[in-house]
Design a protein around this motif. Structure first.
Motif, mmCIF file in Angstrom:
data_model
loop_
_atom_site.group_PDB
_atom_site.id
_atom_site.type_symbol
_atom_site.label_atom_id
_atom_site.label_comp_id
_atom_site.label_asym_id
_atom_site.label_seq_id
_atom_site.Cartn_x
_atom_site.Cartn_y
_atom_site.Cartn_z
ATOM 1 N N GLU A 1 -32.777 9.120 -9.989
ATOM 2 C CA GLU A 1 -33.510 8.105 -9.211
ATOM 3 C C GLU A 1 -32.704 7.669 -7.989
ATOM 4 O O GLU A 1 -33.266 7.417 -6.926
ATOM 5 N N THR A 2 -31.379 7.617 -8.135
ATOM 6 C CA THR A 2 -30.519 7.243 -7.009
ATOM 7 C C THR A 2 -30.546 8.310 -5.934
ATOM 8 O O THR A 2 -30.640 8.007 -4.735
ATOM 9 N N VAL A 3 -30.464 9.572 -6.352
ATOM 10 C CA VAL A 3 -30.520 10.675 -5.386
ATOM 11 C C VAL A 3 -31.843 10.627 -4.622
ATOM 12 O O VAL A 3 -31.878 10.765 -3.388
ATOM 13 N N SER A 4 -32.946 10.430 -5.332
ATOM 14 C CA SER A 4 -34.263 10.373 -4.696
ATOM 15 C C SER A 4 -34.336 9.211 -3.712
ATOM 16 O O SER A 4 -34.853 9.358 -2.596
ATOM 17 N N ARG A 5 -33.813 8.047 -4.107
ATOM 18 C CA ARG A 5 -33.851 6.865 -3.252
ATOM 19 C C ARG A 5 -33.002 7.063 -1.987
ATOM 20 O O ARG A 5 -33.431 6.731 -0.878
ATOM 21 N N VAL A 6 -31.802 7.641 -2.139
ATOM 22 C CA VAL A 6 -30.934 7.874 -0.986
ATOM 23 C C VAL A 6 -31.547 8.920 -0.056
ATOM 24 O O VAL A 6 -31.505 8.788 1.176
ATOM 25 N N LEU A 7 -32.148 9.957 -0.626
ATOM 26 C CA LEU A 7 -32.790 10.978 0.194
ATOM 27 C C LEU A 7 -33.926 10.371 1.005
ATOM 28 O O LEU A 7 -34.089 10.683 2.201
ATOM 29 N N SER A 8 -34.709 9.488 0.398
ATOM 30 C CA SER A 8 -35.788 8.809 1.120
ATOM 31 C C SER A 8 -35.219 7.944 2.247
ATOM 32 O O SER A 8 -35.774 7.887 3.353
ATOM 33 N N ARG A 9 -34.090 7.295 1.973
ATOM 34 C CA ARG A 9 -33.452 6.465 3.003
ATOM 35 C C ARG A 9 -32.963 7.334 4.158
ATOM 36 O O ARG A 9 -33.094 6.955 5.325
ATOM 37 N N GLN B 1 -34.275 10.060 5.170
ATOM 38 C CA GLN B 1 -35.454 10.433 5.959
ATOM 39 C C GLN B 1 -35.887 9.288 6.862
ATOM 40 O O GLN B 1 -36.205 9.494 8.042
ATOM 41 N N GLN B 2 -35.889 8.073 6.337
ATOM 42 C CA GLN B 2 -36.281 6.906 7.128
ATOM 43 C C GLN B 2 -35.332 6.677 8.302
ATOM 44 O O GLN B 2 -35.743 6.223 9.367
ATOM 45 N N GLN B 3 -34.059 7.007 8.102
ATOM 46 C CA GLN B 3 -33.050 6.828 9.146
ATOM 47 C C GLN B 3 -33.001 7.988 10.128
ATOM 48 O O GLN B 3 -32.224 7.957 11.086
ATOM 49 N N GLY B 4 -33.796 9.015 9.896
ATOM 50 C CA GLY B 4 -33.828 10.167 10.794
ATOM 51 C C GLY B 4 -32.643 11.103 10.642
ATOM 52 O O GLY B 4 -32.350 11.893 11.537
ATOM 53 N N LEU B 5 -31.980 11.034 9.492
ATOM 54 C CA LEU B 5 -30.839 11.914 9.250
ATOM 55 C C LEU B 5 -31.278 13.283 8.744
ATOM 56 O O LEU B 5 -30.661 14.307 9.083
ATOM 57 N N LEU C 1 -31.250 16.682 10.586
ATOM 58 C CA LEU C 1 -31.626 16.272 11.940
ATOM 59 C C LEU C 1 -30.462 15.669 12.710
ATOM 60 O O LEU C 1 -30.438 15.731 13.946
ATOM 61 N N ALA C 2 -29.520 15.077 11.993
ATOM 62 C CA ALA C 2 -28.381 14.423 12.637
ATOM 63 C C ALA C 2 -27.106 14.760 11.866
ATOM 64 O O ALA C 2 -26.511 13.884 11.226
ATOM 65 N N PRO C 3 -26.667 16.015 11.921
ATOM 66 C CA PRO C 3 -25.488 16.420 11.141
ATOM 67 C C PRO C 3 -24.228 15.641 11.504
ATOM 68 O O PRO C 3 -23.412 15.349 10.632
ATOM 69 N N ASP C 4 -24.071 15.288 12.793
ATOM 70 C CA ASP C 4 -22.882 14.530 13.181
ATOM 71 C C ASP C 4 -22.874 13.148 12.539
ATOM 72 O O ASP C 4 -21.812 12.636 12.147
ATOM 73 N N ALA C 5 -24.045 12.542 12.435
ATOM 74 C CA ALA C 5 -24.140 11.223 11.795
ATOM 75 C C ALA C 5 -23.819 11.334 10.306
ATOM 76 O O ALA C 5 -23.178 10.442 9.730
ATOM 77 N N LEU C 6 -24.247 12.422 9.673
ATOM 78 C CA LEU C 6 -23.919 12.630 8.262
ATOM 79 C C LEU C 6 -22.414 12.817 8.072
ATOM 80 O O LEU C 6 -21.832 12.322 7.103
#
Length: 247
Positions: A207-215, A217-221, A232-237
């Protein structure tokens, strides 16, 4: 939310030999000349393909040699004290499997195919004998062992000091680096492991992995399209994974 492995640009047939294998520049005999490569090829055994979910070997089985992934992917699960198995490794094409069994002469985990997978088997006795005559081969084996030890230490630090967001950022960026080394796109790839596998590997609830993955996506990463992940933003990751205690 299951994913499936990337499509392979390079798909060796069962009859492929080391001299014509598209992974030879990444594989154990990468430093060998043509004549020595032919000698190495004579000790390699091509195994029948593993079906998804089939075990390459089981935890505790006697160590007989190492394997190289040719196509597909594998995961290693280790069980201790009767608790649920801990997922400790994912293996991609050209990567060595089984090095951690040399010390105690037994494989420390069960290695399972995440999809239809082919491997080359390299018996240790024959590898050792050939390495006596080809020092460059032994050097490459030592380098591979050292790399695996280094990656294991990094994983320990990851699980001890990183947040859930940082762990997933590390997972994606390291996977991106591995795909890049293997000649695939480092920014768009499809995964063979489930979210449950990823969570097990990172020490997180699914559930944590799913929640972080959704976050993310919302942040455009990242973007998720069906089973495909787009960074989408490897440098930010990378910046996220290196916050505070660099891994």
């Amino acid at each position: 939310m299951p994913f499936s492995m990337i499509h392979h640009r390079c798909s060796p047939s069962p009859e492929t030999h080391c001299q014509t294998c598209c992974h030879r520049s990444l594989c154990l005999p990468l430093s060998l000349g043509l004549e020595d490569l032919e000698r190495f090829d004579t000790i390699v055994r091509r195994r029948a393909p593993l079906a998804k979910g089939e075990a390459l070997f089981r935890q505790g089985a006697t160590f007989t040699g190492v394997y190289v992934v040719r196509t597909g992917s594998l995961k290693q699960v280790t069980t201790e004290g009767g608790v649920d198995g801990q997922l400790t490794h994912f293996y991609l094409p050209s990567e060595l499997v089984g090095l951690d069994g040399i010390d105690e002469n037994a494989y420390p985990g069960t290695v399972i195919a995440l999809q239809t997978t082919t491997v080359c088997e390299i018996p240790l006795d024959r590898l050792d004998a050939l390495s006596e005559r080809l020092p460059v081969l032994r050097t490459q084996l030592y380098r591979s062992m050292s790399k695996e030890m280094r990656e294991d230490l990094r994983m320990l630090r990851l699980l001890s000091h990183k947040t859930a967001e940082q762990r997933l950022a590390i997972f994606f960026t390291r996977l991106s680096d591995r795909f890049r080394r293997h000649g695939y796109s480092p920014y768009s790839f499809r995964l063979s492991m489930t979210l449950a596998d990823i969570g097990n590997y990172l020490g997180l609830a699914v559930e944590t992995v799913s929640r972080v993955l959704s976050r993310f996506q919302q942040q455009g990463l990242v973007a998720v399209s069906g089973r495909e992940i787009h960074l989408l933003a490897p440098d930010a990751l990378i910046r996220l994974r290196e916050e505070d205690d660099a891994c």
